[in-house]
Design an enzyme around this catalytic site. Structure first.
Site, PDB file in Angstrom:
ATOM      1  CB  VAL A  53      -0.875  -0.212   1.249  1.00 61.48           C
ATOM      2  CG1 VAL A  53      -0.634   0.087   3.069  1.00 61.48           C
ATOM      3  CG2 VAL A  53      -1.918   0.426   1.005  1.00 61.48           C
ATOM      4  CE  LYS A  54       3.665   2.717   4.968  1.00 61.97           C
ATOM      5  NZ  LYS A  54       3.662   3.755   5.493  1.00 61.97           N
ATOM      6  CG  ASP A  55       3.967   0.895  -4.502  1.00 60.16           C
ATOM      7  OD1 ASP A  55       4.851   0.810  -4.014  1.00 60.16           O
ATOM      8  OD2 ASP A  55       4.046  -0.117  -5.923  1.00 60.16           O
ATOM      9  N   GLY A  58       3.927   6.671  -1.505  1.00 62.54           N
ATOM     10  CA  GLY A  58       4.644   7.917  -1.973  1.00 62.54           C
ATOM     11  C   GLY A  58       4.924   8.101  -3.186  1.00 62.54           C
TER      12      GLY A  58
END
Length: 236
Positions: A53-55, A58
């Protein structure tokens, strides 16, 4: 996609990969709870380009800096990370032509360090624990040190940048709601920096007030007012 395959992509193909962030599928599974089979839906964030989910986070952080005119061709993004956000930022910086320094600590897995390095990130490891016995404050102090050293160093600041919760308010939450046809009893969200939880929670408070929003964190986290304890893994 395998990271070695990403490394070989052309600039145009990298930009295309960035545009694939989000719109991840939902998969139903059945779990037996208190003797009763219940259907639970998994939001498969592993389908994002670097696998988390950090895509989304970011991408939102970098775009926020770009929209404010803070980044240029010589910019070097700096961020404190336990792993997944660092991998996401490494991909984004490679696609957009920025440098990237990931501030990590000894608990960061070698797997994530290798992923970041494969995507062109510079690894800056802090070794001195902070006053809490962890490394977060030490990592943040190193971020400030680097940003004072050079104006080219730009901190994305996942911890207080409003773009973090906003992307989950405008995208992640609505995706879940739409994929579930507006019928969501409860959403379980890892706490992490609080951005994903805050954004999804804000959306559902408006779109479906009856939906319960449940934050999940690891034993030893102080976020729920419980005593601190050693955490054997970084992140959630």
């Amino acid at each position: 996609m395998d990271l070695r395959g990403i490394v070989d992509l052309t600039p145009g193909e990298l930009h295309g990969l960035v545009h694939q962030i989000g719109n991840t599928p939902i998969q139903p599974i059945y779990l037996v709870m208190k003797g009763r089979a219940r259907r639970v839906y998994l939001k498969l964030e592993g389908a994002n380009p670097t696998g988390s989910v950090k895509d989304r986070t970011g991408h939102a952080l970098v775009r926020h800096l770009e929209d404010r005119g803070i980044l240029n061709k010589g910019s070097i993004i700096v961020e404190s990370t336990s792993g997944n956000l660092g991998v996401a930022l490494a991909l984004l910086c490679k696609a957009k032509g920025y440098g990237f320094i990931a501030i990590v600590d000894p608990k960061t897995t070698q797997e994530n360090i290798t992923k970041m390095q494969t995507l062109g990130a510079q690894i800056d490891m802090v070794h001195q624990p902070d006053v809490t016995g962890g490394y977060l404050l030490s990592r943040l102090a190193r971020v400030q040190e680097l940003c004072h050293l050079s104006s080219a160093h730009i901190w994305t600041d996942q911890y207080s940048n409003p773009a973090n919760p906003h992307i989950h308010y405008t995208h992640t939450g609505p995706e879940i709601y739409r994929q579930m046809n507006g019928k969501v009893d409860a959403v379980f969200v890892p706490v992490s920096t609080g951005g994903t939880l805050a954004g999804i929670g804000r959306f559902f408070r408006q779109a479906s007030p009856s939906t319960r929003i449940i934050g999940v964190d690891a034993y030893g986290s102080v976020v729920f007012g419980t005593p601190a304890a050693p955490r054997k893994l970084t992140g959630i």
